[in-house]
Design a protein around this motif. Structure first.
Motif, short mmCIF file in Angstrom:
data_model
loop_
_atom_site.label_atom_id
_atom_site.label_comp_id
_atom_site.label_asym_id
_atom_site.label_seq_id
_atom_site.Cartn_x
_atom_site.Cartn_y
_atom_site.Cartn_z
N VAL A 261 -3.10 -7.96 -2.39
CA VAL A 261 -3.67 -6.74 -2.95
C VAL A 261 -3.27 -5.54 -2.11
CG1 VAL A 261 -5.79 -5.55 -3.57
CG2 VAL A 261 -5.62 -8.02 -3.90
N ASP A 262 -3.51 -5.68 -0.81
CA ASP A 262 -3.22 -4.56 0.09
C ASP A 262 -2.05 -4.93 1.00
OD1 ASP A 262 -3.13 -2.56 1.95
OD2 ASP A 262 -5.29 -2.49 2.27
N ARG A 263 -0.85 -4.77 0.47
CA ARG A 263 0.34 -5.21 1.20
C ARG A 263 0.49 -4.55 2.57
NH1 ARG A 263 4.69 -7.20 -2.00
NH2 ARG A 263 6.04 -8.35 -0.58
N LEU B 174 -7.97 -7.78 1.28
CA LEU B 174 -6.53 -7.74 1.49
C LEU B 174 -5.80 -8.54 0.42
CD1 LEU B 174 -5.85 -8.13 5.29
CD2 LEU B 174 -5.97 -6.12 3.86
N CYS C 265 -1.52 -3.34 4.61
CA CYS C 265 -2.51 -3.83 5.57
C CYS C 265 -2.17 -5.24 6.03
CB CYS C 265 -3.88 -3.80 4.92
SG CYS C 265 -5.24 -3.88 6.07
#
Lengths: 224, 224
Positions: free
Chosen positions: B213-215, B202, B217
């Motif tokens: 990285v994985d906004r 994430l 989420c």
DNA sequence: CCCGGTCGGTGACCCAGGTCACACAAGTCC
DNA sequence: GGACTTGTGTGACCTGGGTCACCGACCGGG
């Protein structure tokens, strides 16, 4: 009770109203009305619209937030002579209710329609100061609430709630469940703590009520 | 920068000021002054007196409550163009600061003395609505804060804080310690959670910064 | 390049308080 | 006096998250 009598009683309960200029008071008298809520009735729901500035004449309502999980935190309760500062929040911000409210018992209100509220807020410094007074009080209440929930252990919060709920003779007519709801906990936990305190002679528990025996000691528990 | 330039910049940053009548604006211009806080400086302390209505021109200050145990909860942060709504609370209620504030970086403020504030509040509907706007916003912020602390698990609150702290590129320049302080927890716990998220891809942790990285989420983690 | 401060990672442990599952006592309504 | 409802007592258990005690990595200055 006639409507005229109600108006008199209302002005009686809220001495501030006498500080209004005759013209303003006239407007208020002309537009006020008097809703009544039965015990358990919903005064307003979360996100509801606010059409009136509410002042409490008789009874008591409970204002709280609820989580998805169904747990609650009490924001405050309003009794006779109190105003519901959340209506102020709504009316001033133009938004919706940030919490919900239900009447704990039969409750009589005085309600000023938005238009009157806006009008008086714009024109009357006396009215403004009355409204803002309650509103800022709510605000500071929120701060103490915040560090209650953020920092205070449950025992502390329970002690305070109990003291707040007790009548002058030290009897709080509440069930464990209600206490738990108010402080955002569950019945079992409240029962346990109450049990310990009863053991220690701080309180005495009866069905549907708690009697405070050693008030100072309980107050200490509420602080530390 | 000359004082005259500062005044212009101030008016620039707060377009509302142009809504004031020329006479009122004149009063404001005549009494405003421009304090500067170094990074780490105390803007005001808990229970301090409030002598000015504060508006932020540059920099950022953090407003929070602290428990006896030394743990903190963030109330809000003010950046350029923001007003410090707690000064409003003080000035309106006549009380003292219900929280404390420190500058996170070098911060430039515009300050209106109490007397000017009172005067404008009494006379100018435009000024009133500007002030009340921010004030009611603070109030609704407090409600969401309340059920954050009351109901939300730590992970959720951390996710939100992280998102709030991140710049457009998704980089939050904060230490684990600062995050922990903001949400009222401790470093170890934050480190652990961050560790899990890094594991799951994430985020990416660097010394003194976290990259999202994985906004989407992470946003989900902030809600659920 | 070494040395002291700031950051971050990790494991062992602990505890308040929530969850579950009952059992039972007091009213209350026929 | 059942039968049902509401309030209470209690034990077994679980878990989030705080505490303690480290250690190692990075960083900036002399």
């Amino acid at each position: 009770m006639t409507d005229a009598q109600k108006v008199e009683r209302w002005i009686d309960r809220f001495p501030l109203l006498q500080a209004l200029s005759p013209a303003h008071l006239q407007i208020a008298r002309g537009t006020v009305h008097f809703p009544v809520l039965d015990a358990g009735a919903i005064a307003y729901e979360l996100d509801g619209e606010c059409a009136n500035y509410l002042m409490c004449l008789e009874g008591r309502t409970r204002i709280f937030r609820m989580s998805e999980g169904g747990r609650e935190v009490l924001i405050y309760k309003v009794g006779p002579g109190g105003t519901c500062a959340l209506t102020t929040q709504c009316l001033l911000s133009g938004g919706n209710f940030p919490a919900q409210s239900v009447a704990e018992e039969r409750t009589e209100l005085a309600a000023l329609p938005v238009s009157t509220f806006q009008h008086l807020m714009g024109e009357s410094a006396a009215f403004r100061s009355f409204v803002m007074d309650d509103y800022t009080r709510l605000m500071s209440g929120l701060f103490t609430l915040i560090d209650q929930v953020a920092f205070a252990p449950l025992k502390q919060r329970l002690a305070q709630r109990l003291l707040a709920e007790a009548d002058p003779r030290g009897v709080a007519a509440v069930t464990h469940q209600k206490l738990a709801d108010d402080i955002g906990s569950v019945r079992e936990v409240v029962s346990r703590i109450l049990g310990q305190w009863a053991e220690a002679g701080l309180i005495e528990v009866r069905r549907g009520a708690v009697e405070i025996v050693d008030r100072p000691c309980l107050e200490a528990a509420g602080r530390r």
